[in-house]
Write a protein that holds these residues in place. Structure first.
Motif, PDB file in Angstrom:
ATOM      1  N   ARG A 132      -6.069 -15.422  57.427  1.00 45.40           N
ATOM      2  CA  ARG A 132      -6.238 -14.740  56.134  1.00 45.40           C
ATOM      3  C   ARG A 132      -7.446 -15.260  55.346  1.00 45.40           C
ATOM      4  NH1 ARG A 132      -1.431 -13.454  51.779  1.00 45.40           N
ATOM      5  NH2 ARG A 132      -2.705 -12.429  50.228  1.00 45.40           N
ATOM      6  N   ILE A 133      -7.628 -16.580  55.272  1.00 46.90           N
ATOM      7  CA  ILE A 133      -8.728 -17.109  54.467  1.00 46.90           C
ATOM      8  C   ILE A 133      -9.883 -17.628  55.312  1.00 46.90           C
ATOM      9  CG2 ILE A 133      -7.093 -17.761  52.667  1.00 46.90           C
ATOM     10  CD1 ILE A 133      -7.471 -20.669  53.483  1.00 46.90           C
ATOM     11  N   GLY A 134      -9.692 -17.618  56.637  1.00 52.36           N
ATOM     12  CA  GLY A 134     -10.745 -18.069  57.540  1.00 52.36           C
ATOM     13  C   GLY A 134     -10.404 -19.408  58.160  1.00 52.36           C
ATOM     14  N   PRO A 135     -10.527 -19.520  59.488  1.00 53.50           N
ATOM     15  CA  PRO A 135     -10.162 -20.778  60.150  1.00 53.50           C
ATOM     16  C   PRO A 135     -11.025 -21.949  59.718  1.00 53.50           C
ATOM     17  CG  PRO A 135     -11.171 -19.240  61.708  1.00 53.50           C
ATOM     18  CD  PRO A 135     -10.912 -18.473  60.458  1.00 53.50           C
ATOM     19  N   LYS A 136     -12.286 -21.704  59.374  1.00 49.06           N
ATOM     20  CA  LYS A 136     -13.160 -22.816  58.970  1.00 49.06           C
ATOM     21  C   LYS A 136     -12.683 -23.423  57.658  1.00 49.06           C
ATOM     22  CE  LYS A 136     -17.978 -23.971  57.914  1.00 49.06           C
ATOM     23  NZ  LYS A 136     -19.378 -23.489  57.922  1.00 49.06           N
ATOM     24  N   LYS A 137     -12.389 -22.597  56.664  1.00 40.98           N
ATOM     25  CA  LYS A 137     -11.923 -23.112  55.378  1.00 40.98           C
ATOM     26  C   LYS A 137     -10.609 -23.868  55.535  1.00 40.98           C
ATOM     27  CE  LYS A 137     -14.114 -19.490  52.587  1.00 40.98           C
ATOM     28  NZ  LYS A 137     -13.863 -18.306  51.716  1.00 40.98           N
ATOM     29  N   MET A 138      -9.712 -23.313  56.345  1.00 44.07           N
ATOM     30  CA  MET A 138      -8.416 -23.951  56.547  1.00 44.07           C
ATOM     31  C   MET A 138      -8.576 -25.287  57.255  1.00 44.07           C
ATOM     32  SD  MET A 138      -5.418 -23.118  55.612  1.00 44.07           S
ATOM     33  CE  MET A 138      -3.767 -23.742  55.825  1.00 44.07           C
ATOM     34  N   TYR A 139      -9.452 -25.330  58.241  1.00 42.06           N
ATOM     35  CA  TYR A 139      -9.699 -26.558  58.990  1.00 42.06           C
ATOM     36  C   TYR A 139     -10.238 -27.653  58.061  1.00 42.06           C
ATOM     37  CZ  TYR A 139     -11.825 -29.720  62.414  1.00 42.06           C
ATOM     38  OH  TYR A 139     -12.194 -30.830  63.142  1.00 42.06           O
TER      39      TYR A 139
END
Length: 503
Positions: free
Chosen positions: A73-80
């Motif tokens: 939903r918010i992007g794997p990079k931001k979540m990572y």
């Protein structure tokens, strides 16, 4: 399209991601070798110290279904990056704690950070590598997982001996900073997908899993009877199972967007790979505790020397990774994964049969070497088989499910081995009351008296039969894999470009 491909650079992105992934998995097993030191420092018992691992694994496992969706939903990079920040700060907190209770709380926060990171690594692989190249990429991911859970005790031993147990957590701080910088620079921003969140599913799965694990792990401590008032060990276990059953039922009835997308399990290989990786998570976590306690309490090895017993596993597993990666893209996965799981079962059984007070150390290294072969062949084919047919818009959800099942296995392995060790110690050494080095009735934090060596060795040997038995289920599941349909490289690459490399 060619320009987008140059901008994304899948391999540098993957290398950046595995730095954080490696650190997080190391922390799943690094505490095992520090168990006697923490027991001695806090003056507690083995059950409480195993909660230092179980709390981390539980907080890691439960949110994975949500964090995988959040990555979509918010992007794997931001979540990572968010998860890596939480994990790194919590690691600093762990090292600064002054009580066992506060250490357990800090490990919970650390586990929450880990749960944000792990699904993103697998989802990015699924989205930026075309299916015909995912085997090689997943071999790196699998080798990272396999080597990390073995390196954890080795690194822990060196740090505990040289600097103190607190440094098994402090060392994460510089690694976390490096991983953050690399991910910021090299991991692409991928397209996002809208998802709703199943709050009822979150509550049912979280409470159910906690009650189940708490009941199992604390059962021996309370003699499988009353904990307080009307609350008994069995009531917690049954309540946990009922809530998990209610969770499964709700997922089948939820017409919006369930937390656990059961449609993914229509793919035979996805279902079987999840079952198999659950048993792997169980076994890899469980086997380290009895082995490290035997090495230090009976053989008198320092934490570093005890952890070096696992060196053959780490070295052989890492060396086999490139070879296995090439096999994964060309060989039916049931043969590769089945061979690896069979080796792991054999190695654990072998180890359980030879552990004794006077066993020459070199004989312990032989089953360890076989475990290295096993780990080299298990991780990559299981991961690539699970993700090969995932639709791109559910890459995060699928990765979350896969990593959840692995971590649930690890949680149950930690809880299960604690129960069995305490039970076997109570059987062979009733005067210890099911304790361990550092606990009541034992030589605190050091080598046991010689009169107790045989009984303690027998208890640890018996305990190793549990992960071996559980792995047999995973072996059967892997042997039932269907041979995946091979897609043409050009078509596969085009598919990967359209979704994973867009923009």
């Amino acid at each position: 399209m060619a320009t987008a491909r140059q901008e994304v650079r899948p391999w540098p992105a993957l290398w950046a991601l595995v730095v954080g992934f490696f650190m997080i998995l190391v922390d799943s097993t690094i505490v095992s070798v520090a168990t006697p030191a923490i027991l001695n420092d806090f003056g507690t018992d083995v059950g409480n110290v195993i909660w230092v691992t179980s709390a981390y694994l539980l907080a890691y496992a439960v949110p994975l279904l949500v964090t995988g969706r959040l990555g979509d939903r918010i992007g794997p990079k931001k979540m990572y990056l968010t998860g890596l920040t939480v994990f790194t700060l919590a690691s600093l907190w762990c090292g600064l704690t002054s009580s066992i209770a506060m250490l357990i709380v800090a490990r919970v926060v650390q586990g929450l950070g880990a749960s944000m990171v792990t699904p993103q690594t697998m989802a990015v692989i699924t989205r930026i590598f075309p299916p015909d190249q995912r085997g090689k990429a997943m071999s790196l991911w699998g080798a990272t997982a396999g080597v990390a859970v073995l390196v954890g005790p080795i690194l822990g031993g060196v740090l505990v001996d040289g600097l103190g147990w607190q440094w098994i957590f402090f060392v994460n701080v510089p690694v976390g900073v490096i991983g953050f910088v690399l991910a910021m620079r090299l991991v692409p921003d991928l397209p996002t997908h809208e998802h709703k969140f199943d709050l009822l599913g979150v509550a049912l799965s979280t409470i159910g899993l906690f009650l189940l694990v708490f009941g199992i792990q604390e059962g021996q401590k309370y003699d499988w009877g009353q904990i307080t008032g009307p609350i008994s060990v069995w009531s917690l276990i049954i309540a946990g199972l009922v809530l998990l059953g209610a969770f499964a039922f709700w997922q089948s009835r939820n017409r919006n967007e369930p937390l656990l997308p059961l449609a993914l399990f229509r793919d035979r290989n996805f279902s079987l790979a999840n079952l198999s990786i659950t048993t792997v998570g169980f076994a890899v976590t469980a086997m380290a505790f009895p082995l490290m306690l035997y090495a230090q309490a009976v053989r008198g090895l320092s934490p570093t020397k005890a952890a070096l017993l696992l060196a053959p596993m780490a070295i052989i597993s890492g060396a086999l990774a490139p070879f296995v990666g090439r096999l994964v893209d060309t060989t039916p996965p049931r043969f590769i994964a089945g061979f690896g799981l069979a080796c792991e079962v054999g190695a654990l059984y072998w180890l359980s049969q030879i552990i004794s007070p006077d066993l020459p150390i070199w004989q312990l290294l032989l089953p360890m070497a076989l475990m290295g072969v096993a780990n080299g062949f298990m991780w990559a084919p299981l991961g690539s088989t699970a993700t090969r047919n995932l639709p791109m818009h559910q890459a995060g959800a699928g990765a979350g499910v896969y990593n959840t099942t692995r971590q649930v296995g690890a949680v149950l392995g930690s809880a299960g081995i604690a129960v069995l060790m305490e039970s076997r110690l109570a059987h062979y050494l009733p005067a210890m009351g099911g304790g361990a080095p550092g606990g009541e009735g034992s030589a605190a934090g050091g080598k046991l008296p010689e009169a107790l060596h045989q009984g303690f060795s027998d208890a640890m040997a018996d305990s190793l039969m549990l992960p071996a038995a559980v792995l047999l289920i995973g072996l059967v599941a892997a042997l039932l894999f269907a041979t995946p349909v091979r897609r043409q490289p050009a078509a596969a690459a085009a598919s990967g470009d359209r979704e994973g490399l867009r923009g």
